[in-house]
Design an enzyme around this catalytic site. Structure first.
Site: not given
Ligand code: EPU
Length: 415
Positions: A23-24, A117, A122, A305, A398
């Site tokens: 998915k990701n 989610c 976030r 996750d 999802r």
């Molecule tokens: N963060 C910030 N500022 C930013 C971006 C991130 O503070 O600009 C913080 C976030 O709040 C969090 C941490 O950095 O505390 C890591 O977030 P990251 O950006 O790595 O996560 P994401 O890209 O929003 C993806 C996956 C998530 C998964 C995380 C961590 C997708 C669409 N989502 O999210 O997947 O948990 O990486 O591996 O790729 C899921 O599949 O259930 C899911 C939530």
């Protein structure tokens, strides 16, 4: 929307299950296709709601998407850079990859802020900081973000947090920037490697994906390509945990074991009997499941996750387990739902939970508050005595392709 899943627990699982594509990875790859000037063919795209939402957004942009056997044929040649302001954008997190992709290609994007989610705050400040470093200006007004640039110019960008989303978004925009961009403290997740290998097939020059320093030399055009998306390591982990809970002998196929090593090692610590093959994992029934502590970390650490699904197994493990969640400090809503099923879990401040293993779980009415919470409840429901009803199952659809059919084929009583 209240779709529910019903499980009558206690049935042993046996047989084989095939893991779908990631998915990701897919949710980054589909928006990236808007950067191509030719047709892109993607194999084995997972049949999940987040992908359906992205296809809807692609069609708003005038990008043709046609299913052809096991592939999606995506034609971006007639793309129009219209504003993405309908509610579909707000339904999923990954809609934010259109920011990097459209900014790169058209030097302008206007869209609703992303949803996804509810795991606590976030922010996307690092994505935006990256775009600004490439020369973009950003205005956010009434939930709509407008990002534009006369031109994008490569730069050195240091990420304060190794964010998956920010790494990907900057990679996308920088692909069409002039000169070299270097992302320092980049995220190292396998999905980033998969996206970079697709971009490179299209003619991009991305080096170092999978390490903490990614270098992108800008190009002016991307061609089409054929791409096979990597298997979903989180779906694989979820079925492995389900098999550890209720399996007699379950083979989980289409897995890259190196992507889930931290989980496999933790499960061994818990006493789960498993064997790893080149692209499969066999799980056998275990006599006793022992408590264990985990701390979530960016890849290759223990994936956040899988924290929620593993908590379901910890709930019936012998002894006390502790979870330290370092990525999303509020990712604990599943604990309250598991407690309704007889688990004994305390959520502590500062991103921690304590799980005192109980003898058994009992069927109950619970709610999937988010995707991986839903997965945890399904795993718990498989083991619980009696009937479990999981409300708001749309969260689960999802991210899990055909979960009801896959589990039913393994012998679960689920509908
Ligand atoms: N963060 C910030 N500022 C930013 C971006 C991130 O503070 O600009 C913080 C976030 O709040 C969090 C941490 O950095 O505390 C890591 O977030 P990251 O950006 O790595 O996560 P994401 O890209 O929003 C993806 C996956 C998530 C998964 C995380 C961590 C997708 C669409 N989502 O999210 O997947 O948990 O990486 O591996 O790729 C899921 O599949 O259930 C899911 C939530």
């Amino acid at each position: 929307m209240n779709e529910a899943i019903r499980i009558r627990g206690g049935k042993p699982l046996n047989g084989e299950v095939r893991i779908s594509s990631s998915k990701n990875a897919a949710v980054a790859i589909l928006p990236a296709v808007v950067m191509a000037s030719e047709i892109v063919k993607l194999y084995d795209v997972p049949n999940i709601e987040d992908i359906k939402a992205l296809i809807k957004l692609l069609s708003k942009l005038g990008v043709g998407v046609v299913e052809n056997g096991d592939s999606l044929v995506i034609d971006p040649t007639s793309i129009a850079n219209v504003d993405l302001v309908d509610e579909t954008v707000g339904r999923l997190r990954a809609s934010y990859y259109f920011m990097g992709a459209l900014l790169g290609r058209f030097k302008h994007v206007r869209m609703l802020m992303p949803g996804g989610c509810n795991l606590g705050p976030r922010p996307i400040d690092l994505h935006l900081k990256g775009f600004e470093k490439l020369g973009a200006s950003i205005v956010i007004k009434e939930g709509i973000i407008d990002i534009s640039a006369k031109e994008l110019v490569g730069n050195d960008i240091y990420l304060d947090i190794a964010s998956v989303g920010a790494t990907i978004n900057i990679m996308l925009a920088a692909t069409f920037a002039k000169g070299r961009t270097v992302i320092q403290n980049a995220a190292k997740e396998p999905e980033i490697i998969d996206l970079s290998s697709m971009l490179n097939k299209m003619g991009a020059k991305v080096r170092g994906a999978g390490t903490s320093e990614i270098t992108i030399d800008g190009v002016s055009r991307l061609k089409g390509c054929l791409h096979d998306i990597i298997p979903d390591r989180i779906e694989a982990g979820t079925y492995i945990i389900a098999a550890a809970m209720m399996g007699e002998h379950v083979r989980i196929n289409n897995v890259i074991p190196q992507h889930i090593e931290s989980l496999l090692l933790k499960l061994e610590e818990m006493g789960v009997d498993l064997e790893t093959g080149s692209d499969f994992v066999d799980v056998y029934s275990s006599k006793t499941i022992r408590a264990v502590d985990i701390k979530t970390q960016p890849f290759p650490g223990f994936a956040t996750d899988l924290q929620q699904p593993l908590t379901a197994l910890m709930a019936i493990a012998k002894g006390d387990s502790k979870v330290t969640e370092t990525i999303y400090s509020e990712r604990f809503k599943h604990c309250h739902e598991l407690n309704k099923m007889g688990a004994d879990i305390k959520v502590l401040p500062a991103g921690k939970s304590l799980i005192h293993g109980v003898e058994s779980l009992k069927g109950s009415e619970v709610t999937a508050t988010d995707l991986r919470c839903g997965a945890a409840l399904v795993i718990a429901g498989l083991a619980a005595e009696g009937e479990t009803i999981i409300h708001d199952a749309y969260h689960i659809y999802r991210g899990y392709d055909s979960i009801v059919n896959k589990l039913r084929a393994l012998g679960a009583d689920i509908d």
